[in-house]
Design a protein around this motif. Structure first.
Motif, PDB file in Angstrom:
ATOM      1  N   UNK A 157       0.835  -1.202   0.000  1.00  0.00           N
ATOM      2  CA  UNK A 157       0.000   0.000   0.000  1.00  0.00           C
ATOM      3  C   UNK A 157       0.866   1.246   0.000  1.00  0.00           C
ATOM      4  N   UNK A 158       0.251   2.346  -0.423  1.00  0.00           N
ATOM      5  CA  UNK A 158       0.897   3.669  -0.335  1.00  0.00           C
ATOM      6  C   UNK A 158      -0.191   4.647   0.074  1.00  0.00           C
ATOM      7  N   UNK A 159      -0.189   5.030   1.342  1.00  0.00           N
ATOM      8  CA  UNK A 159      -1.262   5.857   1.868  1.00  0.00           C
ATOM      9  C   UNK A 159      -1.178   7.287   1.341  1.00  0.00           C
ATOM     10  N   UNK A 160      -2.355   7.879   1.148  1.00  0.00           N
ATOM     11  CA  UNK A 160      -2.419   9.281   0.739  1.00  0.00           C
ATOM     12  C   UNK A 160      -1.710  10.146   1.772  1.00  0.00           C
ATOM     13  N   UNK A 161      -1.050  11.179   1.314  1.00  0.00           N
ATOM     14  CA  UNK A 161      -0.339  12.152   2.161  1.00  0.00           C
ATOM     15  C   UNK A 161       0.903  11.571   2.816  1.00  0.00           C
ATOM     16  N   UNK A 162       1.379  10.401   2.346  1.00  0.00           N
ATOM     17  CA  UNK A 162       2.632   9.850   2.837  1.00  0.00           C
ATOM     18  C   UNK A 162       3.630   9.736   1.691  1.00  0.00           C
ATOM     19  N   UNK A 213      -2.679   5.187  25.507  1.00  0.00           N
ATOM     20  CA  UNK A 213      -2.356   5.206  24.077  1.00  0.00           C
ATOM     21  C   UNK A 213      -3.200   6.242  23.351  1.00  0.00           C
ATOM     22  N   UNK A 214      -4.504   6.286  23.687  1.00  0.00           N
ATOM     23  CA  UNK A 214      -5.365   7.291  23.070  1.00  0.00           C
ATOM     24  C   UNK A 214      -4.936   8.702  23.410  1.00  0.00           C
ATOM     25  N   UNK A 215      -4.534   8.930  24.652  1.00  0.00           N
ATOM     26  CA  UNK A 215      -4.086  10.258  25.074  1.00  0.00           C
ATOM     27  C   UNK A 215      -2.839  10.688  24.305  1.00  0.00           C
ATOM     28  N   UNK A 216      -1.876   9.785  24.189  1.00  0.00           N
ATOM     29  CA  UNK A 216      -0.622  10.114  23.505  1.00  0.00           C
ATOM     30  C   UNK A 216      -0.883  10.426  22.029  1.00  0.00           C
ATOM     31  N   UNK A 217      -1.777   9.677  21.400  1.00  0.00           N
ATOM     32  CA  UNK A 217      -2.068   9.935  19.987  1.00  0.00           C
ATOM     33  C   UNK A 217      -2.856  11.230  19.805  1.00  0.00           C
ATOM     34  N   UNK A 218      -3.756  11.539  20.727  1.00  0.00           N
ATOM     35  CA  UNK A 218      -4.470  12.828  20.639  1.00  0.00           C
ATOM     36  C   UNK A 218      -3.521  13.994  20.897  1.00  0.00           C
ATOM     37  N   UNK A 219      -2.538  13.791  21.772  1.00  0.00           N
ATOM     38  CA  UNK A 219      -1.529  14.831  22.000  1.00  0.00           C
ATOM     39  C   UNK A 219      -0.718  15.069  20.736  1.00  0.00           C
ATOM     40  N   UNK A 220      -0.394  13.995  20.025  1.00  0.00           N
ATOM     41  CA  UNK A 220       0.318  14.152  18.758  1.00  0.00           C
ATOM     42  C   UNK A 220      -0.503  14.986  17.780  1.00  0.00           C
ATOM     43  N   UNK A 221      -1.804  14.764  17.749  1.00  0.00           N
ATOM     44  CA  UNK A 221      -2.670  15.522  16.844  1.00  0.00           C
ATOM     45  C   UNK A 221      -2.725  16.987  17.246  1.00  0.00           C
ATOM     46  N   UNK A 222      -2.787  17.249  18.536  1.00  0.00           N
ATOM     47  CA  UNK A 222      -2.773  18.657  18.989  1.00  0.00           C
ATOM     48  C   UNK A 222      -1.489  19.348  18.552  1.00  0.00           C
ATOM     49  N   UNK A 231       0.392  18.498  16.013  1.00  0.00           N
ATOM     50  CA  UNK A 231       0.515  18.492  14.551  1.00  0.00           C
ATOM     51  C   UNK A 231      -0.875  18.280  13.954  1.00  0.00           C
ATOM     52  N   UNK A 232      -1.692  19.346  13.890  1.00  0.00           N
ATOM     53  CA  UNK A 232      -3.099  19.221  13.514  1.00  0.00           C
ATOM     54  C   UNK A 232      -3.391  18.492  12.207  1.00  0.00           C
ATOM     55  N   UNK A 233      -2.530  18.501  11.170  1.00  0.00           N
ATOM     56  CA  UNK A 233      -2.857  17.724   9.973  1.00  0.00           C
ATOM     57  C   UNK A 233      -3.070  16.230  10.236  1.00  0.00           C
ATOM     58  N   UNK A 234      -2.553  15.734  11.355  1.00  0.00           N
ATOM     59  CA  UNK A 234      -2.772  14.327  11.705  1.00  0.00           C
ATOM     60  C   UNK A 234      -4.223  14.026  12.063  1.00  0.00           C
ATOM     61  N   UNK A 235      -5.046  15.060  12.208  1.00  0.00           N
ATOM     62  CA  UNK A 235      -6.427  14.848  12.625  1.00  0.00           C
ATOM     63  C   UNK A 235      -7.194  13.969  11.644  1.00  0.00           C
TER      64      UNK A 235
END
Length: 254
Positions: free
Chosen positions: A34-39, A221-230, A232-236
């Motif tokens: 696979x090759x994901x969009x935006x990667x 795990x959910x907290x750490x991933x939501x922190x990453x999104x905060x 770096x908002x494009x990860x949303x």
């Protein structure tokens, strides 16, 4: 305190591998490549190990070459163009080239090889998980952090009969030991990562109850991933899928 063994039976490892593949691909056999969009890189294998084209420089650690080396060292025979070490760069330079070549002979050979080595790929994921703790402890700065992370790691081991949360999260987001795999906190500027190390650092419980431990790991795990999104908002764009994945950690696969 006696440390629980970090071992799972082969049939359980197979079950874990199937769940990892389902998490990564939704169960679509073609999506083993696979090759994901935006990667800027390809993802392949049951764990969607990432593989860089020549010259690519990104913050993430490439994972396919190490997995391929493991397969070859255990007797797997890749297609001739891939059967060498170190692994060559990904032969497709971008997602457009990858899409054009999706039904090519070369890509078909690659998918056949990957489907034929699922058992060894599962073994690789298990071995990577077993080797993770010493690497994480070495990356920490204080004895207090090391003792905390070790205690939380073995809480999860003791509560998880299939070790799926640890195996999957390390494959999903890494050990958390690569400095480049972090973003500055949007308020403080302090860099924050999202690997297993960071999940364990967020855990604070003492209970050994299976539901308590696995629930806490899922929440951390959910907290750490939501922190990453905060940070770096494009990860949303990936938030819903990532949080759905962390919810699977609450229940053993057995």
């Amino acid at each position: 305190m006696m440390k629980p063994a970090i071992e799972i039976a082969p049939e359980v490892a197979t079950l874990v591998g199937r769940q990892v593949f389902l998490n990564e691909t939704g169960g679509d056999r073609d999506m083993i490549t696979a090759w994901n969009a935006a990667e800027d890189f390809m993802s392949l294998g049951i764990g969607h190990f990432i593989w860089f084209p020549a010259g690519l420089k990104v913050r993430f650690k490439e994972s396919f070459p190490a997995m391929l080396a493991y397969l070859r060292s255990h007797g797997a025979k890749p297609p001739s163009w891939l059967d060498r070490g170190p692994a060559p760069p990904c032969p497709w330079a971008n997602r457009t080239e990858f899409g054009r070549a999706f039904r090519s002979r070369q890509m078909s050979e690659l998918r056949e090889f990957l489907h034929g080595t699922v058992g060894l790929q599962v073994s690789y994921l298990v071995e990577r998980m077993k080797a993770a703790l010493p690497k994480i402890l070495k990356s920490l700065e204080t004895d207090a952090e090391r003792n905390h992370v070790k205690r939380q790691f073995y809480r999860v081991v003791g509560a998880s009969p299939d070790l799926y949360p640890l195996i999957d999260y390390i494959n999903f987001k890494g050990e958390g030991i690569v400095a480049s795999e972090s973003y500055p906190n949007i308020e403080t500027g302090v860099r924050e990562g999202w690997g297993l190390k960071h999940v364990l650092l967020e855990m604070t419980g003492q209970s050994t109850s299976r539901d308590d431990v696995l629930g806490e790991f899922s929440d951390a795990a959910g907290y750490v991933l939501k922190r990453r999104i905060r940070n770096n908002p494009p990860n949303r764009r990936w938030q819903a899928g990532r949080l759905k994945r962390t919810e699977t950690y609450r229940r053993p696969l057995l």
